[in-house]
Design an enzyme around this catalytic site. Structure first.
Site, PDB file in Angstrom:
ATOM      1  N   LYS A 109       0.874  -1.176   0.000  1.00 42.36           N
ATOM      2  CA  LYS A 109       0.000   0.000   0.000  1.00 42.36           C
ATOM      3  C   LYS A 109       0.906   1.219   0.000  1.00 42.36           C
ATOM      4  CE  LYS A 109      -4.506   0.737   0.177  1.00 42.36           C
ATOM      5  NZ  LYS A 109      -5.578  -0.131  -0.329  1.00 42.36           N
TER       6      LYS A 109
HETATM    7  P1  NAD Z   1     -12.891   7.388  -3.083  1.00 43.64           P
HETATM    8  O1  NAD Z   1     -11.946   8.457  -2.748  1.00 43.64           O
HETATM    9  O2  NAD Z   1     -13.261   7.155  -4.514  1.00 43.64           O
HETATM   10  O3  NAD Z   1     -14.237   7.579  -2.251  1.00 43.64           O
HETATM   11  C1  NAD Z   1     -14.277   7.725  -0.867  1.00 43.64           C
HETATM   12  C2  NAD Z   1     -15.674   8.200  -0.493  1.00 43.64           C
HETATM   13  O4  NAD Z   1     -15.773   8.276   0.939  1.00 43.64           O
HETATM   14  C3  NAD Z   1     -15.999   9.600  -1.002  1.00 43.64           C
HETATM   15  O5  NAD Z   1     -17.355   9.644  -1.410  1.00 43.64           O
HETATM   16  C4  NAD Z   1     -15.808  10.478   0.239  1.00 43.64           C
HETATM   17  O6  NAD Z   1     -16.579  11.672   0.189  1.00 43.64           O
HETATM   18  C5  NAD Z   1     -16.309   9.535   1.304  1.00 43.64           C
HETATM   19  N1  NAD Z   1     -15.849   9.873   2.644  1.00 43.64           N
HETATM   20  C6  NAD Z   1     -14.612  10.247   3.038  1.00 43.64           C
HETATM   21  N2  NAD Z   1     -14.610  10.506   4.359  1.00 43.64           N
HETATM   22  C7  NAD Z   1     -15.862  10.260   4.792  1.00 43.64           C
HETATM   23  C8  NAD Z   1     -16.497  10.346   6.052  1.00 43.64           C
HETATM   24  N3  NAD Z   1     -15.821  10.739   7.143  1.00 43.64           N
HETATM   25  N4  NAD Z   1     -17.812  10.017   6.137  1.00 43.64           N
HETATM   26  C9  NAD Z   1     -18.501   9.632   5.035  1.00 43.64           C
HETATM   27  N5  NAD Z   1     -17.963   9.541   3.824  1.00 43.64           N
HETATM   28  C10 NAD Z   1     -16.662   9.862   3.708  1.00 43.64           C
HETATM   29  O7  NAD Z   1     -12.284   6.054  -2.452  1.00 43.64           O
HETATM   30  P2  NAD Z   1     -12.606   4.545  -2.819  1.00 43.64           P
HETATM   31  O8  NAD Z   1     -11.593   4.101  -3.805  1.00 43.64           O
HETATM   32  O9  NAD Z   1     -14.050   4.407  -3.124  1.00 43.64           O
HETATM   33  O10 NAD Z   1     -12.248   3.822  -1.445  1.00 43.64           O
HETATM   34  C11 NAD Z   1     -13.170   3.733  -0.362  1.00 43.64           C
HETATM   35  C12 NAD Z   1     -12.759   2.588   0.548  1.00 43.64           C
HETATM   36  O11 NAD Z   1     -12.739   1.369  -0.217  1.00 43.64           O
HETATM   37  C13 NAD Z   1     -11.373   2.676   1.166  1.00 43.64           C
HETATM   38  O12 NAD Z   1     -11.389   2.055   2.434  1.00 43.64           O
HETATM   39  C14 NAD Z   1     -10.508   1.862   0.211  1.00 43.64           C
HETATM   40  O13 NAD Z   1      -9.320   1.399   0.817  1.00 43.64           O
HETATM   41  C15 NAD Z   1     -11.467   0.756  -0.096  1.00 43.64           C
HETATM   42  N6  NAD Z   1     -11.181   0.028  -1.345  1.00 43.64           N
HETATM   43  C16 NAD Z   1     -11.093   0.651  -2.533  1.00 43.64           C
HETATM   44  C17 NAD Z   1     -10.852  -0.096  -3.691  1.00 43.64           C
HETATM   45  C18 NAD Z   1     -10.804   0.527  -5.061  1.00 43.64           C
HETATM   46  O14 NAD Z   1     -10.736  -0.229  -6.032  1.00 43.64           O
HETATM   47  N7  NAD Z   1     -10.863   1.836  -5.203  1.00 43.64           N
HETATM   48  C19 NAD Z   1     -10.672  -1.481  -3.604  1.00 43.64           C
HETATM   49  C20 NAD Z   1     -10.796  -2.093  -2.357  1.00 43.64           C
HETATM   50  C21 NAD Z   1     -11.058  -1.335  -1.226  1.00 43.64           C
END
Ligand code: NAD
Length: 419
Positions: A109
């Site tokens: 990561k």
């Molecule tokens: P992103 O940046 O695209 O979206 C994050 C979302 O969370 C946004 O809508 C943001 O406004 C919201 N957010 C942030 N802080 C917040 C809070 N305090 N309360 C409510 N909403 C809040 O990120 P993502 O890629 O969608 O990742 C989200 C989660 O999924 C993370 O934990 C990441 O590690 C995990 N994840 C992502 C992927 C991927 O392919 N992108 C894969 C596996 C896991």
């Protein structure tokens, strides 16, 4: 922070989870000791010329937890709270996740401590390129392959791929995944994580003998994972009653069309004020009376202070580490069916694996093929986790960890200790 909220160090969570899995693995304790340390951790300074001419120096990290089963794989996060323990924990979870899916990767990561919303496009590009050049000798298609995570996207992957390629003198699409399709990205990658979350919810509903059509769901976080989860749940006939992001949330008992909500955010810049909905806070959303809850934002959002209020029957962890260990116990007592992060959100890394394979062979598959292969691998992993939960009489998270950590333990055992 509410007084009851736990501030859990995610790396401590990882260590506790390893100890729990070890009790069922009956393996050499020396191997477990090895897995309690990341193989490599790099801390870099990322100096960036800001638009006002001043130079600002950001802290960047890249941690490779394990390369025992293959090159390490894991996203890049741009967020003010990024620190070494968080990145190391997320790297270890990537190791277990790749092993649960049985794809030939280890875990890594990376991240930069910054608030990307405060940066201009030019500043964001310079930050991304400088960070990439600082970790350049650490990454590569055979070593360590970054991908998008919180606040990083296809464009940032394109800049990373370009920076790496310029340095080595030829195009290397396989150095990152989650790239735009035009430069070697994969069909279906941008939606893969949320699509995988929904494949797992479908399997959970089958197991619980619940008819998904007509169920209600709340999704916290409306970014990459939240949007595609909401869209795919909607396609399954699930009524999305609430969605939130960092700005706030919206609620409608009649249901929310995620496509229309996405358009509203694109035109107004905010989730707030979506027609036909009431405002709802993030805490309120988690406690809603709904069948399915998907936390898809950040870690530690369900903790000992609010876990008692969860009413959902199925909780699918779109985010990594959204439930603290004490909350986990509380949810278990409440009989919430948990689909743990290393299974629920593994669709992203699985299609990243497909993207890497396609880049290496320079031959690309169509979206239907990608989605079918994704579903097959995820259903196999789900069934395996359920079988382990039955066999060892443990909860789903422990079962997934027994599977993931167990496969890594076996790889370490076979390879032996060098020298
Ligand atoms: P992103 O940046 O695209 O979206 C994050 C979302 O969370 C946004 O809508 C943001 O406004 C919201 N957010 C942030 N802080 C917040 C809070 N305090 N309360 C409510 N909403 C809040 O990120 P993502 O890629 O969608 O990742 C989200 C989660 O999924 C993370 O934990 C990441 O590690 C995990 N994840 C992502 C992927 C991927 O392919 N992108 C894969 C596996 C896991």
């Amino acid at each position: 922070m509410t007084p009851q909220m736990e501030r859990i160090n995610p790396w401590q969570m990882v260590l506790a989870q390893i100890d729990k899995a070890e009790k069922h693995l009956h393996c050499d304790p020396n191997i477990i000791e090895k897995l309690k340390h990341a193989e490599r951790a790099l801390l870099v300074a990322v100096p960036v010329r800001m638009d006002d001419g001043k130079v600002k120096v950001f802290k960047g990290f890249r941690v490779q937890h394990s390369t025992v089963r293959g090159p390490s794989k894991g996203g890049i996060r741009f967020h003010p709270d990024v620190d070494l323990d968080e990145v190391t924990a997320l790297a270890a979870w990537m190791t277990w996740k790749c092993a649960v899916m049985n794809i030939p990767f280890g875990g890594a990561k990376g991240g930069v401590q910054c608030e990307p919303k405060g940066l201009s496009l030019g500043e964001l590009e310079r930050l991304t390129r400088r960070y990439t050049s600082e970790i350049l000798h650490f990454i590569g298609p055979d070593r360590d392959i970054p991908a998008p995570d919180v606040n990083t996207n296809e464009q940032i992957m394109a800049w990373m791929m370009d920076t790496y390629s310029m340095q080595v003198g030829h195009s290397v699409p396989g150095v990152v995944t989650g790239k735009p399709i035009a430069i070697g990205g994969s069909e279906g990658r941008s939606e893969a994580t949320g699509r995988g979350v929904v494949y797992m919810i479908i399997e959970a509903a089958k197991k619980l003998e619940i008819n998904l059509s007509g169920c209600t769901a709340a999704v916290q976080g409306f970014g990459n994972v939240g949007v595609s989860t909401a869209k795919n749940l909607y396609l399954e006939g699930v009524k999305i009653v609430a969605v939130s992001n960092v700005q706030g949330g919206v609620y409608s008992a009649k249901g929310i069309d995620p496509l229309a909500l996405e358009d509203h955010i694109k035109t107004t810049g905010s989730i707030v004020g979506f027609p036909g909905c009431d405002a709802i806070g993030n805490e309120e959303l988690l406690a809603l009376d709904c069948d399915i809850l998907v936390p898809a934002a950040l870690e530690n959002v369900i903790h000992k202070g609010n876990a008692h209020q969860i009413k959902a029957r199925i909780l699918a962890e779109g985010a990594n580490g959204p439930v603290t260990p004490i909350a986990d116990e509380i949810l278990r007592e409440k009989n919430v069916f948990m689909i743990p992060d290393i299974l629920a959100n593994a669709g992203g890394v699985t299609v990243s694996y497909f993207e890497w394979v396609q880049d290496l062979q320079n031959y690309f598959w169509n979206e239907a093929e990608i989605n079918n292969r994704l579903r097959q691998l995820m259903v196999v992993a789900f069934k395996k986790v359920m079988a382990i939960a039955d066999e060892h009489q443990v909860d789903n998270r422990t079962a997934a960890q027994i599977l993931g950590i167990g496969r890594v333990v076996e790889a370490v055992r076979l390879r032996g200790l060098y020298p």
